[in-house]
Design a protein around this motif. Structure first.
Motif, short mmCIF file in Angstrom:
data_model
loop_
_atom_site.label_atom_id
_atom_site.label_comp_id
_atom_site.label_asym_id
_atom_site.label_seq_id
_atom_site.Cartn_x
_atom_site.Cartn_y
_atom_site.Cartn_z
N ALA A 304 5.39 44.80 -40.06
CA ALA A 304 5.46 46.05 -40.83
C ALA A 304 6.74 46.82 -40.50
O ALA A 304 7.40 47.36 -41.39
N ARG A 305 7.12 46.86 -39.22
CA ARG A 305 8.33 47.59 -38.82
C ARG A 305 9.57 46.97 -39.44
O ARG A 305 10.43 47.68 -39.98
N TYR A 306 9.69 45.64 -39.35
CA TYR A 306 10.87 44.98 -39.90
C TYR A 306 10.95 45.14 -41.42
O TYR A 306 12.02 45.43 -41.98
N ILE A 307 9.83 44.96 -42.09
CA ILE A 307 9.83 45.06 -43.56
C ILE A 307 10.16 46.48 -44.00
O ILE A 307 10.91 46.69 -44.97
N GLN A 308 9.61 47.47 -43.30
CA GLN A 308 9.90 48.86 -43.67
C GLN A 308 11.39 49.19 -43.47
O GLN A 308 11.99 49.92 -44.25
N ASP A 309 11.99 48.64 -42.42
CA ASP A 309 13.42 48.88 -42.17
C ASP A 309 14.28 48.20 -43.22
O ASP A 309 15.28 48.77 -43.68
N TRP A 310 13.91 46.97 -43.60
CA TRP A 310 14.74 46.21 -44.53
C TRP A 310 14.51 46.60 -45.99
O TRP A 310 15.45 46.65 -46.78
N CYS A 311 13.26 46.86 -46.36
CA CYS A 311 12.93 47.05 -47.78
C CYS A 311 12.66 48.52 -48.13
O CYS A 311 12.54 48.86 -49.31
N GLY A 312 12.50 49.37 -47.13
CA GLY A 312 12.25 50.79 -47.40
C GLY A 312 10.85 51.06 -47.92
O GLY A 312 10.60 52.12 -48.51
N CYS A 313 9.94 50.12 -47.74
CA CYS A 313 8.56 50.29 -48.18
C CYS A 313 7.66 49.47 -47.28
O CYS A 313 8.13 48.70 -46.44
N LEU A 314 6.36 49.63 -47.48
CA LEU A 314 5.39 48.95 -46.62
C LEU A 314 4.33 48.25 -47.47
O LEU A 314 3.69 48.89 -48.31
N PRO A 315 4.12 46.94 -47.28
CA PRO A 315 3.05 46.24 -48.01
C PRO A 315 1.68 46.83 -47.66
O PRO A 315 1.42 47.16 -46.50
N PHE A 316 0.81 46.95 -48.66
CA PHE A 316 -0.48 47.62 -48.44
C PHE A 316 -1.41 46.83 -47.52
O PHE A 316 -2.37 47.39 -46.99
N ILE A 317 -1.14 45.56 -47.32
CA ILE A 317 -2.02 44.78 -46.44
C ILE A 317 -1.55 44.80 -44.99
O ILE A 317 -2.15 44.15 -44.13
N LEU A 318 -0.49 45.57 -44.71
CA LEU A 318 -0.01 45.74 -43.34
C LEU A 318 -0.31 47.16 -42.87
O LEU A 318 -0.35 48.09 -43.67
N PRO A 319 -0.54 47.37 -41.56
CA PRO A 319 -0.85 48.71 -41.06
C PRO A 319 0.37 49.62 -41.07
O PRO A 319 1.50 49.18 -40.85
N GLY A 320 0.14 50.89 -41.36
CA GLY A 320 1.23 51.86 -41.36
C GLY A 320 1.06 52.92 -42.44
O GLY A 320 0.11 52.87 -43.24
N ASN A 321 1.99 53.87 -42.45
CA ASN A 321 1.90 55.00 -43.39
C ASN A 321 3.10 55.08 -44.32
O ASN A 321 3.39 56.14 -44.87
#
Length: 425
Positions: A304-321
């Motif tokens: 989730a951390r890597y994807i949020q840093d690279w894509c600027g969003c968070l997949p709904f099946i991963l934890p986070g806000n």
């Protein structure tokens, strides 16, 4: 030159003469408790003196070797493992997550088969899944024409649901349970439902009763899947896990096919691992979105951390806000990012220096499963009359699952230091 003469004069005064030093050494050899030295000095026979010298030298070498050996052993960080079986009067019941192997409602995907492909690359975050090139153009065309399409909302609305028509019976140790006792969760199987989620009622059970007893109707006429992608089975898959942990189906799910009765006997196994360097755990590692540490939860948060840093969003099946990723970002950024994370080994599991080391404490639920055909002829007729369905429908859609503890005990496997510092000294 003057300083050198002064130093030489002082050294000459401080040093005892040869006779004094000889007397001192002889007195030390006579009074020391170092065994054998006295015999070396005072024995008249040269042969006996040589023998005593050999004995003392050999013993001294053995002592030095033993001390070095113990230090080498200590710094190899040895451990021992103890296994304890603890019997109790009652024990906490784990969480159980159930999914239908037919993930989507047939009417919703009859003219939208691309949904199966979309969900596969969305759930590819949870498990390794490669989209074949022959499907990429179909996906690309759909995503470009439906940029505001939400696979999360579609799955929640048109995936498997749990109500009185799909959950025909639910009994928890003699007390009825209902669909509202289950919590919806997204897994690689779409909509799934967890019983005893978050350990809300701290359910403790004894051996009386049948355990958790459920009867599902998978409704193959209403729910379907895509066999060309490998989804060829029909029935209920489920996983038994700690209430504080997310379900993990990848290679761990149990399967009950239609027309079968599964009897599941569970045990509780608690593992305690030593911290590094004796073991591989790191007790200071905490998770942001999970109550207890687990390698699976850590791995999801790392992705989730890597994807949020690279894509600027968070997949709904991963934890986070974070902001939820739309389908175009899933396809253009998230899916390649997950592949990059796997290739570069950015989220690793296992050793103390990995991103997600092994937990210091972990609870597993080993299972023993036996199967029998669901119902005899009388049972088939009874359910056929009760549900107003044909006998063939009963055999092709009903699934019975019974889960209970094998006995009221739990096993603790504990890793301990084989040599402490006090034992070393």
């Amino acid at each position: 030159g003057i300083l050198e003469k002064i130093r030489f004069y002082l050294m000459k005064k401080l040093l005892p003469d040869l006779e004094d030093r000889r007397k001192y050494h002889e007195e030390f050899a006579s009074t020391t408790s170092f065994h054998g030295v006295h015999n070396i000095v005072h024995t008249q026979s040269k042969a006996r003196r040589a023998l005593w010298l050999l004995i003392v030298t050999g013993c001294l070498a053995i002592v030095i070797w033993q001390i070095c050996n113990r230090f080498i052993y200590y710094f190899s960080w040895p451990t021992t493992t103890t296994v304890v079986v603890q019997y109790v009067e009652d024990v906490k019941f784990p969480a159980v997550t159930f999914c239908n192997l037919n993930r989507f409602q047939a009417h919703a995907v009859s003219n939208l088969k691309v949904i199966f492909l979309i969900w596969n690359f969305v759930s590819g975050i949870l498990q390794k899944f490669a989209i074949e090139d022959k499907y990429s153009q179909e996906l690309n065309d759909f995503l470009l024409g439906n940029q505001n399409f939400s696979i999360k909302d579609f799955t929640r609305k048109n995936g498997f649901y749990l109500n009185s028509s799909t959950l025909l019976e639910c009994d928890f140790f003699g007390k009825p349970c209902y669909p509202q006792d289950f919590e919806q969760v997204f897994t690689e199987y779409g909509n799934c439902f967890t019983f005893n989620h978050n350990d809300l009622s701290a359910r403790r059970v004894s051996l009386s009763g049948r355990g958790l007893h459920l009867l599902f109707d998978v409704q193959q006429d209403k729910f379907t899947d895509e066999p060309t992608l490998g989804y060829t089975d029909a029935g209920i898959t489920f996983v038994i896990h700690s209430p504080q942990e997310l379900p993990r189906f990848d290679g761990l799910g149990l399967l009950t096919p239609v027309g079968m009765h599964a009897r599941v006997a569970i045990r509780q196994l608690k593992s305690i691992i030593q911290e590094y360097p004796w073991g591989e755990c790191k007790p200071d590692v905490k998770l942001q979105y999970h109550k207890i540490y687990s390698t699976n939860g850590c791995l999801l948060e790392c992705k989730a951390r890597y994807i949020q840093d690279w894509c600027g969003c968070l997949p709904f099946i991963l934890p986070g806000n974070g902001t939820e990723c739309d389908l175009l970002k899933f396809y253009k950024c998230v899916y390649p990012a997950v592949y990059d994370i796997e290739i570069k080994g950015l989220c690793t599991v296992g050793t103390h220096n990995s991103t997600c080391p092994t937990p210091c404490e972990e609870t597993d639920f080993p299972t023993t499963v036996t199967y029998s055909n669901f119902g005899g002829e009388k049972a088939i007729k009874y359910f056929s009359t009760k549900l107003k369905k044909s006998p063939d429908y009963i055999r092709q859609n009903l699934v019975r699952i019974e889960i209970k503890y094998h006995d009221l005990s739990y096993k603790i496997t504990q890793q301990q230091k084989a040599l402490t510092i006090s034992e070393l000294l």
